[in-house]
Design a protein around this motif. Structure first.
Motif, PDB file in Angstrom:
ATOM      1  N   ARG A  95      -6.080   1.118  14.195  1.00 11.08           N
ATOM      2  CA  ARG A  95      -4.778   1.430  13.592  1.00 11.08           C
ATOM      3  C   ARG A  95      -3.729   1.699  14.679  1.00 11.08           C
ATOM      4  O   ARG A  95      -3.911   2.522  15.558  1.00 11.08           O
ATOM      5  CB  ARG A  95      -4.963   2.662  12.710  1.00 11.08           C
ATOM      6  N   GLU A 132      -0.630  -1.367   6.312  1.00 14.48           N
ATOM      7  CA  GLU A 132      -0.459  -0.184   5.471  1.00 14.48           C
ATOM      8  C   GLU A 132       0.931  -0.153   4.846  1.00 14.48           C
ATOM      9  O   GLU A 132       1.929  -0.473   5.503  1.00 14.48           O
ATOM     10  CB  GLU A 132      -0.669   1.090   6.289  1.00 14.48           C
ATOM     11  N   ASP A 136      -0.364   2.336  -0.308  1.00 10.62           N
ATOM     12  CA  ASP A 136      -1.557   1.495  -0.375  1.00 10.62           C
ATOM     13  C   ASP A 136      -1.652   0.664   0.891  1.00 10.62           C
ATOM     14  O   ASP A 136      -0.868   0.853   1.833  1.00 10.62           O
ATOM     15  CB  ASP A 136      -1.520   0.600  -1.617  1.00 10.62           C
ATOM     16  N   GLU A 137      -2.592  -0.242   0.940  1.00 11.62           N
ATOM     17  CA  GLU A 137      -2.722  -1.147   2.063  1.00 11.62           C
ATOM     18  C   GLU A 137      -3.100  -2.530   1.558  1.00 11.62           C
ATOM     19  O   GLU A 137      -3.681  -2.678   0.482  1.00 11.62           O
ATOM     20  CB  GLU A 137      -3.751  -0.638   3.069  1.00 11.62           C
ATOM     21  N   THR A 139      -4.792  -6.410   2.650  1.00 15.65           N
ATOM     22  CA  THR A 139      -5.724  -7.053   3.563  1.00 15.65           C
ATOM     23  C   THR A 139      -5.494  -8.560   3.566  1.00 15.65           C
ATOM     24  O   THR A 139      -5.325  -9.173   2.508  1.00 15.65           O
ATOM     25  CB  THR A 139      -7.174  -6.745   3.142  1.00 15.65           C
ATOM     26  N   THR A 154       5.356  -1.295  10.655  1.00 17.58           N
ATOM     27  CA  THR A 154       4.223  -0.858   9.844  1.00 17.58           C
ATOM     28  C   THR A 154       3.010  -0.522  10.706  1.00 17.58           C
ATOM     29  O   THR A 154       2.793  -1.103  11.773  1.00 17.58           O
ATOM     30  CB  THR A 154       3.797  -1.956   8.855  1.00 17.58           C
ATOM     31  N   HIS A 156      -0.886  -0.974  11.213  1.00 19.17           N
ATOM     32  CA  HIS A 156      -1.802  -2.046  10.832  1.00 19.17           C
ATOM     33  C   HIS A 156      -3.007  -2.026  11.765  1.00 19.17           C
ATOM     34  O   HIS A 156      -3.020  -1.336  12.795  1.00 19.17           O
ATOM     35  CB  HIS A 156      -1.110  -3.407  10.861  1.00 19.17           C
TER      36      HIS A 156
END
Length: 222
Positions: A95, A132, A136-137, A139, A154, A156
């Motif tokens: 992250r 992210e 929420d996130e 994919t 962001t 990520h």
């Protein structure tokens, strides 16, 4: 705004990139990470000083210049700092947020980040790009030749590759329009006016939307 763009490269361009990278020298990816990102970055990258590295970067820039969706959505002033990254089994990128300014000599701003997928999703396990949001996130693991673009602001990460090899090109855009919300308004207006033109031609409504689009771009562009 997060946007997926398909078929960024032609089949011939994709083959050229993959053939070049197949014989390339990759080095520790930490060399291009910020001081805090080095702690979570575990991948390798194409040796940036290699002659063919600059040729590959220019190939991708040329492809992005001709991509209408990329141009309309991002309003790019300059595409910069393109890297070719390789993730083998066990590698990941934890992250992090991308550096706000890149290229030490020019101090180019990163408004938008992009990832161009160069490996088929069926050829590796794991390796998803996770972006992210506020609550929420999301994919992403796209088909080879497809690209995801997203705000550089962001948080990520890239999940651990558990099997196979994940190969991508990543880069950044300094946009003519710094604010992501303003870029989205311009994109929506342009999409609406193009739809009207396709259905009805050059109508009064089309002219008014074109006027709004032009004047907002004039107001917000840097």
């Amino acid at each position: 705004m997060i946007l997926a763009i398909d078929n960024v490269l032609t089949p011939e361009e994709l083959k050229l990139v993959l053939d070049s990278l197949d014989q390339a020298d990759f080095v520790d990816g930490k060399t291009t990470a910020g001081w805090h990102a080095k702690l979570v970055k575990n991948n390798t990258q194409l040796q940036g000083k290699a002659t063919y590295a600059q040729d590959l970067r220019e190939l991708i820039k040329t492809a992005l210049k001709r991509n209408a969706l990329f141009q309309v959505a991002l309003q790019p002033k300059i595409v910069h700092s393109i890297l070719f990254s390789r993730y083998e089994t066990g590698m990941s990128y934890g992250r992090h947020v991308d550096n706000a300014l890149m290229s030490k000599q020019e101090f180019l701003r990163s408004d938008v980040s992009f990832t161009l997928f160069l490996s088929s999703p069926s050829s590796y396990e794991g390796g998803e790009l996770v972006i992210e949001g506020a609550a929420d996130e999301h994919t992403y693991k796209l088909e080879v030749g497809s690209m995801i673009v997203y705000p550089s602001s962001t948080l990520h990460c890239v999940e651990t590759v558990t099997e196979g090899v994940r190969l991508v090109a990543v880069g950044w855009v300094q946009s003519l329009v710094r604010d992501p919300h303003e870029r989205e308004i311009l994109f929506d207006l342009d999409t609406a006016r193009r739809s009207i033109f396709a259905k009805e031609g050059k109508t009064t409504e089309f002219d008014l939307l074109s006027k709004c689009h032009a004047n907002l771009l004039r107001k917000w562009a840097e």
